[in-house]
Design an enzyme around this catalytic site. Structure first.
Site, PDB file in Angstrom:
ATOM      1  N   THR A 246       0.735   2.993  -4.089  1.00  0.00           N
ATOM      2  CA  THR A 246      -0.302   3.376  -5.057  1.00  0.00           C
ATOM      3  C   THR A 246       0.419   4.050  -6.232  1.00  0.00           C
ATOM      4  O   THR A 246       0.958   3.348  -7.071  1.00  0.00           O
ATOM      5  CB  THR A 246      -1.387   4.287  -4.419  1.00  0.00           C
ATOM      6  OG1 THR A 246      -0.768   5.347  -3.719  1.00  0.00           O
ATOM      7  CG2 THR A 246      -2.257   3.490  -3.468  1.00  0.00           C
TER       8      THR A 246
ATOM      9  N   LYS B 113       4.485   3.933   2.385  1.00  0.00           N
ATOM     10  CA  LYS B 113       3.956   4.423   1.116  1.00  0.00           C
ATOM     11  C   LYS B 113       3.547   5.872   1.349  1.00  0.00           C
ATOM     12  O   LYS B 113       3.121   6.237   2.455  1.00  0.00           O
ATOM     13  CB  LYS B 113       2.769   3.612   0.623  1.00  0.00           C
ATOM     14  CG  LYS B 113       1.463   3.914   1.354  1.00  0.00           C
ATOM     15  CD  LYS B 113       0.255   3.511   0.570  1.00  0.00           C
ATOM     16  CE  LYS B 113       0.121   4.294  -0.697  1.00  0.00           C
ATOM     17  NZ  LYS B 113      -0.529   5.622  -0.555  1.00  0.00           N
TER      18      LYS B 113
ATOM     19  N   THR C 199      -2.377   9.198   0.997  1.00  0.00           N
ATOM     20  CA  THR C 199      -2.448   8.389   2.196  1.00  0.00           C
ATOM     21  C   THR C 199      -1.077   7.899   2.569  1.00  0.00           C
ATOM     22  O   THR C 199      -0.360   7.355   1.735  1.00  0.00           O
ATOM     23  CB  THR C 199      -3.320   7.150   1.952  1.00  0.00           C
ATOM     24  OG1 THR C 199      -4.613   7.590   1.597  1.00  0.00           O
ATOM     25  CG2 THR C 199      -3.398   6.285   3.185  1.00  0.00           C
TER      26      THR C 199
ATOM     27  N   GLU D  56       3.894  13.718  -4.877  1.00  0.00           N
ATOM     28  CA  GLU D  56       3.313  13.856  -6.216  1.00  0.00           C
ATOM     29  C   GLU D  56       3.907  15.041  -6.962  1.00  0.00           C
ATOM     30  O   GLU D  56       3.769  16.182  -6.540  1.00  0.00           O
ATOM     31  CB  GLU D  56       1.806  13.994  -6.108  1.00  0.00           C
ATOM     32  CG  GLU D  56       1.184  12.670  -5.714  1.00  0.00           C
ATOM     33  CD  GLU D  56      -0.294  12.776  -5.485  1.00  0.00           C
ATOM     34  OE1 GLU D  56      -0.950  11.740  -5.601  1.00  0.00           O
ATOM     35  OE2 GLU D  56      -0.776  13.864  -5.194  1.00  0.00           O
TER      36      GLU D  56
ATOM     37  N   ASN E 214      -3.310  15.192 -10.316  1.00  0.00           N
ATOM     38  CA  ASN E 214      -4.529  15.353  -9.525  1.00  0.00           C
ATOM     39  C   ASN E 214      -5.710  15.964 -10.255  1.00  0.00           C
ATOM     40  O   ASN E 214      -6.810  16.004  -9.727  1.00  0.00           O
ATOM     41  CB  ASN E 214      -4.216  16.174  -8.273  1.00  0.00           C
ATOM     42  CG  ASN E 214      -3.395  15.360  -7.297  1.00  0.00           C
ATOM     43  OD1 ASN E 214      -3.778  14.252  -6.951  1.00  0.00           O
ATOM     44  ND2 ASN E 214      -2.254  15.887  -6.906  1.00  0.00           N
TER      45      ASN E 214
ATOM     46  N   THR F  61     -11.107   9.985 -12.885  1.00  0.00           N
ATOM     47  CA  THR F  61     -11.581   8.761 -12.240  1.00  0.00           C
ATOM     48  C   THR F  61     -11.896   7.706 -13.285  1.00  0.00           C
ATOM     49  O   THR F  61     -12.643   7.979 -14.209  1.00  0.00           O
ATOM     50  CB  THR F  61     -12.897   9.051 -11.472  1.00  0.00           C
ATOM     51  OG1 THR F  61     -12.900  10.407 -11.079  1.00  0.00           O
ATOM     52  CG2 THR F  61     -13.030   8.139 -10.295  1.00  0.00           C
TER      53      THR F  61
END
Lengths: 400, 400
Positions: free
Chosen positions: A151, A177, A188, A273, A395, A400
C-alpha cells in the site's frame, strides 16, 4: 525493479502480480500465489476482535490454522473490512474464481485484502485481475507479486533463507507488506512465505507460531493493531527429507523459518510510516519471559521514547518511565539502561556518560537499547521505529 | 495575568509562588500552599512502578493516602526523579525547611516536583525560594502559585465550584499542571485542590478517589504515564456542617469535587502537548464498566485515531479498530459509531453519511465520538486530544 527471485524460489510454486485498476497509480494491486498441487499450509491472523471479511474466510477454510491448500489471492487498495455481508460474499467469490481458474477446490484458496476500510471491493476489476494473474502465473514475476501487496510501503520487502535438511538444500522465501496506509484504512501486515520443505500441516503450524513469537509478534509500529493482519506459510514438500518433530532437521527448519520472519519483520519496521530508524529494545534479566516482553513492548510503544530517539536525544528517563508503567515486575533499584552500549542508568542511579558520544550514535539508522531488570534470566527483544513528523503527515494531513 | 482568586478562595488557606532561579525564563518555579492549621487531606499518586523521590516522601507522610497535614511545597523545572538517595534527602529537606518556617511538623508538609528527570534539585535555589515564598504567603498570589507549578503548559489552569452544605456556601478550588515537557523529563500531572468543607480524612480520601475515577483517571494525552503524577486535596473545615458518609451533603460535596476535577482534567487535555482539539470518547451500552473504560481508553490512546481527528478525517475505521483491539467484550455486529451526532457505522455496517458535514464539524475545537457496544448498560467517557506535528516537535526536535 529487476525480477529478483524469492517467493517462487522454493520448488513447486508459481505466482503473478498484475494491475487490475484499484490503485490509481497504475501499480500492481492483485497477486496470486499458487502451489502446483495441494500442499501443507499454516496461517496466523490478527487477534483484533473486529476482523475483515478475508480473515473470516481464511478461518472458515483453515479453522485450526493449518491444513492443505493450493494458494492465495491478495489485493491491495481496498481492505474489505467493515463491509457487512457483501464483504463476505466478495471474499468468497475472490477465492472461488481463483480456485476455478486453477482447477482447485474453493476451499483450497486463501484470500487477503489490504487498503481502504469500509468500501466494497470493486469486484469487476478484481475478477479481471484474477483472470489476468492466473494467465501470467510463473516463476519470473516475483517483483510484481510483492509490489501487488504493497500500500504505502516504500520498499519491496522479501527474504530468502536456505538450509540443509536430509542432505538436500531446503529453501524458504517470504514477502511482506507493512504498516502502510491509504486513509481511511488501517495499518495492515500481510506476509506470505513459501518453502519446499516436507512437513505435516500441524507441525508446520506449530513451528510457524514459534517462529513468529519473537519476530512478527515482537514488532510494533504505532501500537495500533490491524483488523486484517495475516501471515501464511505453504510447504511444497519437494526438497529435503520429511521433517519430524523434535529432530535436528526440525530445529534447522524452525531456525530458518524464524530467520525469514525476522528479516521480513525488520524490513517492515524500517519501512514503518515516517520511520527513519530501526530501534531494537532488548530487555534482559527479567523474572519471566512474559515480563521481558511486557517491558520491551511498553518501551517500544512509548510515543515519548520514540520521539526522543527521532530527535537523537539520549532520554533514558522516558525508557525508565515506560518500563515502570508496564505489567512487568520491576525493582527500580535493580534497573539499568544502556543506549548503543553506553550505560546511562545503573541500578536506579543516573550515570555520568558521554552525551556527545550517544548523540553521535543516535545519528545511525539502527538504535540498540538494552534494559537490564536485574531480576532473573529471561529476555525479549521488541522492534520498533522512531516517531517522526512524517507519521503525523501520513496519518492526519492526507485526507480520505 | 490578573490576580484571579482560586486556590485561596476557600477559607483557611494561604499561598505564594515565587521565582527561585530554576526556570531560565524568570517565571515562577516554586509554590507553597498552606492551611492555617493542620487539616484533613487526601493524596493520589502515580501507579508507575518507578516513582520520583517526592512521591516516595508523600507516601511516607500519608501511607494510607489520607491524614492531617499543613500544606505542600512544589517546584517546577526539575522533577527529582531517578536521583537516588540524594533525591530522597532533598525531598525530605524541602518539606523539613517549609515545615520549620511555618511552625509545622516535618511530617505535615507534602512535596511535589516536576520537570527534568535525572538531575539533582538545585537545593540552594530551592532553599532561598522556600524562604521567599513563606514570607509572601497570603491570599493575593493565586496566579503566581499556578504559574509556579507549570512546565510547558501554555495556560494557567484552575477551577472553582461552590455548593450549599448545612445552609452554608462551601467552596472548592483547584489548580493543575498538565502534560508539559522540559526534555528530558516526563509528562507530569500535579493538582492541588483546597476546600473549606468539614470532612474526615478517610472520607475525604474515599470521596477524592471516586471523584477522580471518571475525571483525572479518564484523561490521556499520549498513553505514557508519569513517575510523578500527584493529586492532593485539603479541607479546612471552616464552612458548612460536618459531612457524613452517604448523606445528601456527601453527595453534593462529591458532585462538586468531581466537577472541579473534571474542569481541571479537561483544561489539562486542551493544553496537552501539541493539542488543537479536546476529544470526548463516550462508550455506552457496554456489558461492564471495565469494558466501557477499556474501549474508550483504547480509542483515546490510538495514535491513528488521534491523527485522523487532527486531520479532520471522519475515519471511523480507526475507531472500530481501536475498539476491537481493546480488552472490552465486543460483538462486531452490534457495534455502532457516531461522530458529532452523525451515525457513521451502524451494527457492523458502514452507513452513508454526509462527509462534508462531519468534516465541517471536525473543524471545531471539541469533538464528540460516541461508541455504542450494544451489549449492556454501562458507560464511560475518556478525554484526550488530537495528535499533531507539534507533539513531535515538542518531544523530538527540542533537545536536552
Amino acid at each position: 525493479m529487476g525480477q529478483v527471485r524469492h517467493i517462487t524460489l522454493p520448488a513447486g510454486f508459481v505466482a503473478a502480480g498484475v494491475h487490475c485498476g484499484i490503485k490509481t497509480t497504475g501499480a500492481e494491486d492483485l497477486a496470486v500465489i499458487v502451489a502446483e498441487k495441494s500442499v501443507p499450509a499454516a496461517i496466523l491472523t490478527t487477534s483484533n476482535q473486529v476482523v475483515g471479511a478475508p480473515v473470516i474466510q481464511c478461518r472458515k477454510i483453515l479453522p485450526k490454522g493449518y491444513g492443505k491448500i493450493r494458494g492465495i489471492v491478495i489485493n491491495s487498495g481496498v481492505a474489505n473490512v467493515c463491509t457487512g455481508k457483501q464483504g463476505l460474499t466478495d471474499a468468497e467469490n475472490m477465492a472461488g474464481q481463483t480456485a476455478k481458474l486453477i482447477d482447485a477446490q474453493a476451499g483450497e484458496i486463501l484470500v487477503a485484502s489490504t487498503g481502504v476500510i469500509g468500501h466494497p471491493l470493486p469486484m469487476s476489476k478484481i475478477r479481471r485481475g484474477i483472470a489476468a494473474a492466473v494467465k501470467s502465473l510463473g516463476r519470473g514475476n516475483d517483483s510484481s507479486v510483492v509490489r501487488a501487496i504493497m500500500t504505502t510501503d516504500t520498499k519491496e520487502k522479501s527474504a530468502v533463507v536456505q538450509t540443509r535438511i536430509g542432505g538436500e538444500t531446503v529453501t524458504l522465501a517470504g514477502i511482506v507488506k507493512g504498516a502502510g496506509m491509504i486513509a481511511p484504512s488501517l495499518a495492515t501486515m500481510i506476509s506470505v512465505i513459501t518453502t519446499d520443505a516436507k512437513i505435516a500441516p500441524s507441525l508446520l503450524y506449530r513451528t510457524f507460531k514459534a517462529a513468529t513469537a519473537e519476530t512478527f509478534n515482537a514488532v510494533t509500529i504505532d501500537s495500533d493493531q490491524s483488523t486484517s493482519d495475516t501471515a501464511i506459510v505453504m510447504a511444497s514438500g519437494l526438497a529435503g527429507g520429511k521433517i519430524q518433530y523434535g529432530t535436528s532437521a526440525h530445529r534447522k527448519f524452525e531456525d530458518a523459518l524464524e530467520e525469514v520472519c525476522l528479516e521480513l519483520a525488520l524490513a517492515m519496521v524500517r519501512d514503518g510510516e515516517g520511520a527513519t530508524k530501526l530501534i531494537r529494545v532488548r530487555v534482559k534479566s527479567a523474572a519471566t519471559k512474559t515480563d521481558a516482553a511486557a517491558a520491551a513492548k511498553s518501551v517500544a510503544n512509548s510515543p515519548l521514547f520514540k520521539c526522543a530517539i527521532h530527535g537523537r536525544d539520549p532520554n533514558w528517563g522516558r525508557i525508565v518511565m515506560a518500563v515502570g508503567k508496564s505489567a512487568a515486575k520491576v525493582d527500580p533499584n535493580k534497573l539499568s539502561v544502556s543506549i548503543g552500549g553506553t550505560r546511562v542508568y545503573a541500578k536506579g542511579q543516573p550515570v555520568k556518560f558521554g552525551h556527545r558520544t550517544v548523540r553521535e550514535y543516535l545519528k545511525g539508522d539502527t538504535v540498540d537499547v538494552e534494559i537490564d531488570l536485574g531480576l532473573g534470566r529471561e529476555k525479549f527483544t521488541a522492534y520498533t521505529c522512531d516517531l517522526s513528523g512524517a507519521y503525523i503527515t501520513i496519518n492526519a494531513d492526507y485526507h480520505t
